[in-house]
Write a protein that holds these residues in place. Structure first.
Motif, mmCIF file in Angstrom:
data_model
loop_
_atom_site.group_PDB
_atom_site.id
_atom_site.type_symbol
_atom_site.label_atom_id
_atom_site.label_comp_id
_atom_site.label_asym_id
_atom_site.label_seq_id
_atom_site.Cartn_x
_atom_site.Cartn_y
_atom_site.Cartn_z
ATOM 1 N N LYS A 5 5.199 -9.391 116.303
ATOM 2 C CA LYS A 5 5.047 -10.080 115.025
ATOM 3 C C LYS A 5 4.965 -9.003 113.948
ATOM 4 O O LYS A 5 4.269 -7.998 114.112
ATOM 5 C CB LYS A 5 3.792 -10.942 115.024
ATOM 6 C CG LYS A 5 3.853 -12.086 116.018
ATOM 7 C CD LYS A 5 2.541 -12.841 116.068
ATOM 8 C CE LYS A 5 2.613 -13.961 117.113
ATOM 9 N NZ LYS A 5 1.315 -14.676 117.237
ATOM 10 N N SER A 54 2.379 -6.206 115.412
ATOM 11 C CA SER A 54 1.411 -6.714 116.384
ATOM 12 C C SER A 54 2.147 -7.165 117.636
ATOM 13 O O SER A 54 3.136 -7.899 117.556
ATOM 14 C CB SER A 54 0.615 -7.883 115.793
ATOM 15 O OG SER A 54 -0.214 -8.483 116.777
ATOM 16 N N GLY A 74 0.390 -8.585 120.299
ATOM 17 C CA GLY A 74 -0.393 -9.595 120.982
ATOM 18 C C GLY A 74 -1.160 -9.087 122.185
ATOM 19 O O GLY A 74 -1.544 -9.867 123.064
#
Length: 374
Positions: free
Chosen positions: A195, A215, A217
Motif C-alpha cells: 500500500k 506499507s 502489512g
C-alpha cells in the motif's frame, strides 16, 4: 557599542498530500544540476561571509543541507541592502520555496548583531521530528531513473523513500501510480503488493520532493523472511538449455505450465499475493496474475497485470506480448477450466464476462492460440 536586533521566523511544517485515484494499490492512509545549494563566497572559520542577497540565501540553504542546527553568517562590508529585511526575506524564501526545507525544516530563526560597520547573523534551524533526515533524501535532476530507486526500495523492504527532483511534473497522485506500475512489472521484489501513500512538498518552479510511504502489512522480520523464501524460488534454473532458442509463445506457455503444476485457484483467506501463489501454492486471481507476471519476467516475456472485472466482480489477469502481438492470459480460469479457454486469447474471447479499461491496456489481436504450442 553593539546594537542587537532579534527576529524570529517560525514556520509550521506543511505537506501537500494528494490521494491517488484509480491506483492499483489499496489506500488506507505517485535536471539543471544535482540538488546542491550554492556555496557562499567565503568562509572565515565557522562563519560564512556573504556579499549579496543570493549569497545570503545560499549560506542558509547550506546550513540546512548540512543538517546543522545553527551557523554564523557574516555580511561583507560591501554588502548592499537592509540586513534585517534581507534576513527575513531569505529565511522566508528558503523555507517556503525550497522543497527540501519544506520537507524537514520546522523553524528558522536568527539573531542579528552589529559589528563595527557591518552585521553578523546567528541562524538557528530546528527540524521536524518525524524521522526525516536530509541525508536520506535521494536527489535527482529529472524524474528519469526514479524507477530504479523504487525497485531498490522494494527489494530492501524500505517503508519510506524521500526523493527530491529538481524538475518534475508528477503530481502526488501520478507518483503513486508510477510506484504501482513499478511493482506490477516487478512483483518478485516484494512478497505482497504494498500500500502506497505519497506526500508532495513543492519548491520554487517545478522542484518537487516526494515522500513515498510504503506499507507491506507485516513487520520487517516477517517481510525479510518471506522475501528470502521468494528469492529462493528459481523455477527455471535447471532449464537453461531447454529454454535456449524457444519462441516467446513457448516461453509464455512454459510460465503457465510451471504455475499450473504448483498452484491452485482459491479465494479463501488472504491469497492475493505472489507469495501465496509461489510459496503456499494457492492464490486468487490477483495472486496468480502477479505470480505469472514474475515468471514471464524471468523468461524475458513482456507481461502486465490487468485489474478489471469478471462477472462484475473485481478480478485480475495478464496481458503478454508475443512476437509483437498482445494476448490475454487468465490464470485463474486456466486452472479451473483449462488453458484452451484462457491462455493466449484475443480481446473478443474475453468480452463475454470480462471488463477492463480499454484505454489503459494494449489491444489483444494476435493470431496465435494455446493449441499452436501443443
Amino acid at each position: 557599542m553593539k546594537k542587537k536586533l532579534t527576529a524570529i521566523i517560525c514556520l509550521a511544517s506543511f505537506a501537500v498530500s494528494l490521494c491517488a485515484c484509480g491506483s492499483v494499490f489499496d489506500k488506507e492512509y505517485v535536471a539543471v544540476s544535482d540538488y546542491i545549494p550554492a556555496v557562499a563566497e567565503e568562509r572565515s572559520g565557522e562563519k560564512i561571509i556573504v556579499s549579496n542577497f543570493d549569497g545570503l540565501k545560499s549560506a542558509i540553504s547550506q546550513l540546512v543541507a548540512d543538517g546543522k542546527t545553527e551557523g554564523l553568517i557574516g555580511f561583507d562590508s560591501a554588502y548592499k541592502g537592509d540586513y534585517g529585511e534581507d534576513m527575513d526575506n531569505a529565511c522566508w524564501e528558503i523555507r517556503t520555496q525550497d522543497a527540501l526545507c519544506a520537507y524537514y525544516v520546522e523553524n528558522i530563526s536568527y539573531e542579528l548583531t552589529k559589528i563595527v560597520n557591518s552585521y553578523e547573523a546567528l541562524v538557528r534551524v530546528s527540524y521536524v521530528d518525524v524521522g526525516r533526515e536530509a541525508g536520506d533524501v535521494i536527489k535527482l535532476k529529472y524524474s528519469t531513473g526514479i524507477e530504479e530507486h523504487i525497485k531498490d526500495a522494494f527489494s530492501e523492504g524500505k517503508t519510506k523513500l524521500p526523493v527530491l527532483i529538481n524538475r518534475s511534473y508528477y503530481t502526488a497522485e501520478a507518483m503513486e501510480r508510477l510506484v504501482g506500475d513499478v511493482y506490477m512489472k516487478n512483483p518478485g521484489l516484494a512478497p505482497t503488493a504494498p500500500k502506497v501513500n505519497v506526500n508532495m512538498f513543492s519548491g520554487n518552479g517545478i522542484q518537487r520532493l516526494y515522500e513515498i510511504n510504503i506499507s507491506y502489512g507485516m513487520n520487517s522480520a516477517e517481510l525479510k523472511a518471506k522475501q528470502e523464501q521468494l528469492n529462493d524460488v528459481k523455477p527455471f534454473a535447471d532449464m537453461e538449455e531447454e529454454l535456449t532458442g524457444i519462441s516467446e509463445g513457448e516461453r509464455a506457455v512454459t510460465a503457465y505450465e510451471y504455475l499450473k503444476n504448483r498452484c491452485r485457484y482459491g479465494t479463501e483467506g488472504q491469497n492475493n499475493s505472489i507469495y501465496s501463489a509461489l510459496i503456499l501454492g494457492v492464490a486468487d486471481s490477483e495472486g496468480l496474475a502477479y505470480a505469472y507476471s514474475e515468471l514471464c519476467r524471468q523468461l524475458d516475456v513482456e507481461c502486465i497485470v490487468v485489474h478489471g472485472q469478471n462477472n462484475w466482480q473485481d478480478y485480475c489477469w495478464n496481458i503478454v506480448e508475443v512476437d509483437g502481438d498482445h494476448y490475454h492470459v487468465d490464470m485463474a480460469k486456466a486452472l479451473t477450466e483449462g488453458p484452451e479457454e484462457a491462455v493466449l486469447l484475443r480481446d473478443e474471447n474475453m468480452w463475454e464476462n470480462h471488463r477492463w479499461d480499454l484505454s489503459s491496456y494494449p489491444a489483444c489481436a494476435g493470431q496465435l492460440s494455446y493449441s499452436d504450442f501443443r
